[in-house]
Design a protein around this motif. Structure first.
Motif, PDB file in Angstrom:
ATOM      1  N   MET A  38      52.811  31.353  55.758  1.00 11.26           N
ATOM      2  CA  MET A  38      51.344  31.356  55.626  1.00 11.26           C
ATOM      3  C   MET A  38      50.812  31.671  54.303  1.00 11.26           C
ATOM      4  SD  MET A  38      49.290  35.004  56.659  1.00 11.26           S
ATOM      5  CE  MET A  38      50.448  35.518  58.018  1.00 11.26           C
ATOM      6  N   ASP A  39      49.939  30.965  54.045  1.00 16.53           N
ATOM      7  CA  ASP A  39      49.212  30.829  52.761  1.00 16.53           C
ATOM      8  C   ASP A  39      47.953  31.627  52.688  1.00 16.53           C
ATOM      9  OD1 ASP A  39      50.730  29.282  50.979  1.00 16.53           O
ATOM     10  OD2 ASP A  39      50.472  27.540  52.754  1.00 16.53           O
ATOM     11  N   ILE A  40      47.771  32.348  51.769  1.00 13.30           N
ATOM     12  CA  ILE A  40      46.630  33.186  51.779  1.00 13.30           C
ATOM     13  C   ILE A  40      45.936  33.221  50.435  1.00 13.30           C
ATOM     14  CG2 ILE A  40      45.953  35.920  51.681  1.00 13.30           C
ATOM     15  CD1 ILE A  40      48.467  36.733  53.306  1.00 13.30           C
ATOM     16  N   TYR A  41      44.767  32.682  50.478  1.00 11.33           N
ATOM     17  CA  TYR A  41      43.909  32.424  48.957  1.00 11.33           C
ATOM     18  C   TYR A  41      43.131  33.637  48.757  1.00 11.33           C
ATOM     19  CZ  TYR A  41      46.222  27.926  49.500  1.00 11.33           C
ATOM     20  OH  TYR A  41      47.075  26.882  50.041  1.00 11.33           O
ATOM     21  N   VAL A  42      43.279  34.132  47.637  1.00 14.11           N
ATOM     22  CA  VAL A  42      42.536  34.968  47.077  1.00 14.11           C
ATOM     23  C   VAL A  42      41.012  34.194  46.551  1.00 14.11           C
ATOM     24  CG1 VAL A  42      42.061  36.825  45.346  1.00 14.11           C
ATOM     25  CG2 VAL A  42      44.154  36.792  46.472  1.00 14.11           C
ATOM     26  N   ASN A  43      40.109  34.585  47.373  1.00 13.29           N
ATOM     27  CA  ASN A  43      38.686  33.893  46.972  1.00 13.29           C
ATOM     28  C   ASN A  43      37.764  34.808  46.482  1.00 13.29           C
ATOM     29  OD1 ASN A  43      37.983  35.311  49.295  1.00 13.29           O
ATOM     30  ND2 ASN A  43      38.020  33.619  50.725  1.00 13.29           N
ATOM     31  N   GLY A  44      38.137  36.037  46.089  1.00 16.23           N
ATOM     32  CA  GLY A  44      37.274  37.163  45.304  1.00 16.23           C
ATOM     33  C   GLY A  44      38.003  38.166  44.947  1.00 16.23           C
ATOM     34  N   LYS A  97      37.153  42.155  43.107  1.00 14.24           N
ATOM     35  CA  LYS A  97      36.173  43.030  42.211  1.00 14.24           C
ATOM     36  C   LYS A  97      36.939  44.093  41.979  1.00 14.24           C
ATOM     37  CE  LYS A  97      34.746  45.014  46.900  1.00 14.24           C
ATOM     38  NZ  LYS A  97      33.785  45.610  47.814  1.00 14.24           N
ATOM     39  N   PHE A  98      36.449  44.913  40.767  1.00 16.11           N
ATOM     40  CA  PHE A  98      37.020  45.883  40.215  1.00 16.11           C
ATOM     41  C   PHE A  98      36.418  47.083  40.758  1.00 16.11           C
ATOM     42  CE2 PHE A  98      37.868  48.957  36.586  1.00 16.11           C
ATOM     43  CZ  PHE A  98      39.154  49.150  36.811  1.00 16.11           C
ATOM     44  N   GLU A  99      37.055  48.349  41.334  1.00 14.56           N
ATOM     45  CA  GLU A  99      36.238  49.033  42.074  1.00 14.56           C
ATOM     46  C   GLU A  99      37.247  50.341  42.297  1.00 14.56           C
ATOM     47  OE1 GLU A  99      33.355  48.604  45.517  1.00 14.56           O
ATOM     48  OE2 GLU A  99      35.112  49.272  46.385  1.00 14.56           O
ATOM     49  N   ASP A 100      36.955  51.817  41.924  1.00 12.30           N
ATOM     50  CA  ASP A 100      37.830  52.856  42.032  1.00 12.30           C
ATOM     51  C   ASP A 100      39.230  52.640  41.488  1.00 12.30           C
ATOM     52  OD1 ASP A 100      35.923  54.012  43.728  1.00 12.30           O
ATOM     53  OD2 ASP A 100      36.506  52.957  45.420  1.00 12.30           O
ATOM     54  N   GLU A 101      39.127  52.021  39.980  1.00 10.08           N
ATOM     55  CA  GLU A 101      40.282  51.852  39.244  1.00 10.08           C
ATOM     56  C   GLU A 101      41.362  51.026  39.749  1.00 10.08           C
ATOM     57  OE1 GLU A 101      40.408  53.051  36.048  1.00 10.08           O
ATOM     58  OE2 GLU A 101      38.399  53.748  36.508  1.00 10.08           O
ATOM     59  N   ALA A 102      40.914  49.978  40.770  1.00  6.86           N
ATOM     60  CA  ALA A 102      41.764  49.050  41.451  1.00  6.86           C
ATOM     61  C   ALA A 102      41.062  47.706  41.454  1.00  6.86           C
ATOM     62  CB  ALA A 102      42.184  49.485  42.946  1.00  6.86           C
ATOM     63  N   LEU A 103      42.065  46.536  41.500  1.00  6.55           N
ATOM     64  CA  LEU A 103      41.382  45.403  41.777  1.00  6.55           C
ATOM     65  C   LEU A 103      41.539  44.904  43.291  1.00  6.55           C
ATOM     66  CD1 LEU A 103      42.924  43.264  38.819  1.00  6.55           C
ATOM     67  CD2 LEU A 103      40.541  43.518  39.186  1.00  6.55           C
ATOM     68  N   LYS A 104      40.336  44.705  43.858  1.00  8.58           N
ATOM     69  CA  LYS A 104      40.422  44.754  45.349  1.00  8.58           C
ATOM     70  C   LYS A 104      40.110  43.106  45.593  1.00  8.58           C
ATOM     71  CE  LYS A 104      39.048  49.103  45.980  1.00  8.58           C
ATOM     72  NZ  LYS A 104      38.051  50.248  46.850  1.00  8.58           N
ATOM     73  N   CYS A 105      41.339  42.801  46.141  1.00 12.59           N
ATOM     74  CA  CYS A 105      41.301  41.063  46.199  1.00 12.59           C
ATOM     75  C   CYS A 105      41.047  40.907  47.804  1.00 12.59           C
ATOM     76  CB  CYS A 105      42.885  40.710  46.007  1.00 12.59           C
ATOM     77  SG  CYS A 105      43.375  41.148  44.341  1.00 12.59           S
ATOM     78  N   LEU A 106      40.223  39.620  47.830  1.00 10.88           N
ATOM     79  CA  LEU A 106      39.505  39.360  49.019  1.00 10.88           C
ATOM     80  C   LEU A 106      39.928  37.914  49.505  1.00 10.88           C
ATOM     81  CD1 LEU A 106      35.927  40.690  48.464  1.00 10.88           C
ATOM     82  CD2 LEU A 106      37.826  41.885  49.398  1.00 10.88           C
ATOM     83  N   SER A 107      40.546  37.952  50.740  1.00 10.04           N
ATOM     84  CA  SER A 107      41.085  36.685  51.269  1.00 10.04           C
ATOM     85  C   SER A 107      40.255  36.696  52.823  1.00 10.04           C
ATOM     86  CB  SER A 107      42.280  36.562  51.455  1.00 10.04           C
ATOM     87  OG  SER A 107      42.787  35.415  52.030  1.00 10.04           O
ATOM     88  N   GLU A 108      39.958  35.270  53.403  1.00 10.88           N
ATOM     89  CA  GLU A 108      39.602  35.285  54.672  1.00 10.88           C
ATOM     90  C   GLU A 108      40.684  35.281  55.469  1.00 10.88           C
ATOM     91  OE1 GLU A 108      37.458  31.631  54.923  1.00 10.88           O
ATOM     92  OE2 GLU A 108      36.138  32.447  53.185  1.00 10.88           O
TER      93      GLU A 108
END
Length: 113
Positions: free
Chosen positions: A1-7, A9-20
């Protein structure tokens, strides 16, 4: 399964990576590799039956560089353990690893400034 990070954001001292793609039930493996053709760093996940591949394409690299050391969270439910050790190792050994000149140049331009 391929998961692509498409966004990211840096929030609460963490990098929050978003994928569909769905990530529920996936577990971090603390292992990374590269896909030089796609210019991606790939973090490997496990679902108990197979592997998932989280692709961090070139468009995400500046955020990774600028927030180096922050916790990495994928879709609010998967913490990517040992991400920085794995990424640093790949970046440090990129030269001469037959990944191709274009990939090597892009990595150096972003991470070795």
């Amino acid at each position: 399964m391929d998961i692509y990070v498409n966004g990211i954001k840096f929030e609460d001292e963490a990098l929050k990576c978003l994928s569909e793609e769905r990530t529920e039930g996936l577990q971090a493996t603390a292992r990374m590799t590269v896909d030089p053709d796609e210019k991606s760093f790939i973090y490997l996940l496990d679902d108990g039956e197979g592997a998932g591949r989280v692709h961090f394409g070139e468009k995400t690299w500046r955020m990774l560089r600028d927030h180096h050391g922050s916790e990495i969270i994928l879709n609010t439910d998967v913490i990517l353990t040992d991400f920085w050790d794995q990424l640093d190792h790949l970046v440090d050994t990129i030269e001469g690893n037959s990944y191709g000149e274009a990939f090597e140049r892009a990595v150096k331009e972003t991470f070795k400034q």
